[in-house]
Design a protein around this motif. Sequence first.
Motif, PDB file in Angstrom:
ATOM      1  N   VAL A 189      50.078  -3.407   6.821  1.00 40.70           N
ATOM      2  CA  VAL A 189      48.818  -3.439   7.728  1.00 40.70           C
ATOM      3  C   VAL A 189      48.779  -2.047   8.253  1.00 40.70           C
ATOM      4  O   VAL A 189      47.572  -1.364   8.237  1.00 40.70           O
ATOM      5  CB  VAL A 189      48.418  -4.498   8.577  1.00 40.70           C
ATOM      6  N   GLY A 229      48.067   0.590   5.735  1.00 36.66           N
ATOM      7  CA  GLY A 229      46.659   0.384   5.172  1.00 36.66           C
ATOM      8  C   GLY A 229      45.744   1.092   6.318  1.00 36.66           C
ATOM      9  O   GLY A 229      44.834   1.846   5.952  1.00 36.66           O
ATOM     10  N   VAL A 230      46.037   0.716   7.529  1.00 36.50           N
ATOM     11  CA  VAL A 230      45.238   1.458   8.679  1.00 36.50           C
ATOM     12  C   VAL A 230      45.122   2.861   8.690  1.00 36.50           C
ATOM     13  O   VAL A 230      44.281   3.675   8.964  1.00 36.50           O
ATOM     14  CB  VAL A 230      45.480   0.742  10.038  1.00 36.50           C
ATOM     15  N   GLN A 267      45.699   4.652   6.272  1.00 42.41           N
ATOM     16  CA  GLN A 267      45.010   5.239   5.051  1.00 42.41           C
ATOM     17  C   GLN A 267      43.583   5.026   5.019  1.00 42.41           C
ATOM     18  O   GLN A 267      42.746   5.419   4.200  1.00 42.41           O
ATOM     19  CB  GLN A 267      45.500   4.563   3.956  1.00 42.41           C
ATOM     20  N   TRP A 323      41.724   1.929   6.077  1.00 44.16           N
ATOM     21  CA  TRP A 323      41.349   0.631   6.070  1.00 44.16           C
ATOM     22  C   TRP A 323      40.399   0.319   7.269  1.00 44.16           C
ATOM     23  O   TRP A 323      40.556   0.578   8.312  1.00 44.16           O
ATOM     24  CB  TRP A 323      42.289  -0.440   6.252  1.00 44.16           C
ATOM     25  N   SER A 324      39.334  -0.523   6.941  1.00 41.21           N
ATOM     26  CA  SER A 324      38.376  -1.051   7.971  1.00 41.21           C
ATOM     27  C   SER A 324      38.779  -2.497   8.466  1.00 41.21           C
ATOM     28  O   SER A 324      39.826  -2.943   7.988  1.00 41.21           O
ATOM     29  CB  SER A 324      37.029  -1.177   7.350  1.00 41.21           C
ATOM     30  N   ARG A 325      38.160  -2.846   9.353  1.00 37.98           N
ATOM     31  CA  ARG A 325      38.335  -4.470   9.996  1.00 37.98           C
ATOM     32  C   ARG A 325      38.335  -5.328   8.826  1.00 37.98           C
ATOM     33  O   ARG A 325      39.361  -6.326   8.655  1.00 37.98           O
ATOM     34  CB  ARG A 325      37.385  -4.595  10.877  1.00 37.98           C
ATOM     35  N   ASN A 335      39.037  -4.649   5.722  1.00 35.88           N
ATOM     36  CA  ASN A 335      40.342  -4.695   4.744  1.00 35.88           C
ATOM     37  C   ASN A 335      41.490  -5.330   5.355  1.00 35.88           C
ATOM     38  O   ASN A 335      42.337  -6.070   4.710  1.00 35.88           O
ATOM     39  CB  ASN A 335      40.741  -3.150   4.489  1.00 35.88           C
ATOM     40  N   VAL A 336      41.625  -5.210   6.649  1.00 38.05           N
ATOM     41  CA  VAL A 336      42.768  -5.950   7.530  1.00 38.05           C
ATOM     42  C   VAL A 336      42.650  -7.231   7.302  1.00 38.05           C
ATOM     43  O   VAL A 336      43.722  -8.247   6.855  1.00 38.05           O
ATOM     44  CB  VAL A 336      42.764  -5.341   8.746  1.00 38.05           C
ATOM     45  N   PHE A 395      43.462  -8.321   3.816  1.00 40.87           N
ATOM     46  CA  PHE A 395      44.715  -8.419   3.414  1.00 40.87           C
ATOM     47  C   PHE A 395      45.624  -9.688   3.666  1.00 40.87           C
ATOM     48  O   PHE A 395      45.965 -10.118   3.137  1.00 40.87           O
ATOM     49  CB  PHE A 395      45.182  -7.073   3.869  1.00 40.87           C
TER      50      PHE A 395
END
Length: 152
Positions: free
Chosen positions: A61, A64-65, A67, A69-71, A73-74, A77
């Motif tokens: 996570v 990803g953040v 890279q 990621w948006s809310r 995306n988290v 995931f």
Amino acid sequence: MLGQLWQWLKQLFRRLLGRKTPPPSQSEGRNLSFPLNKDGHRGVDTKQLTNIDSENIFMQVLEGVHQGWSRGNVKGFLLTKNINEADLVTWLQEFGRKLLQSPEPDQELLRRMVMLGELRCGEISTASYEIGIQKLIQEPKAEVWEYDGLDQ
């Protein structure tokens, strides 16, 4: 019209090649509701994670953040991995206690934890932010050495 033609061609090729047609889509009346799980909720059972699993998921996570990621995306995931956020938060709080006691924590890890918190995507981001900020504030600033002598 074009979509229907495309679907017809795909079905024709499947029949010619002897492949079965895919199951009907939701628009054709398929019921996509999940049965009740052991907790009495609709949906997929969440996994019981070990500490290693929890750390791995949390680091994924954070990566990803980092890279971008948006809310969503988290949340997506965690949902696709069938992660119970409350269990992950419990693990994170224990991880945070150890991190706060460590003499030299990873500054990049702390920054990413704060970034996750800034997304405001649930309990996991709140806990992550609190731990990250608390440790960053706790860290002593690097000393700046200045030379008072004459330059030659």
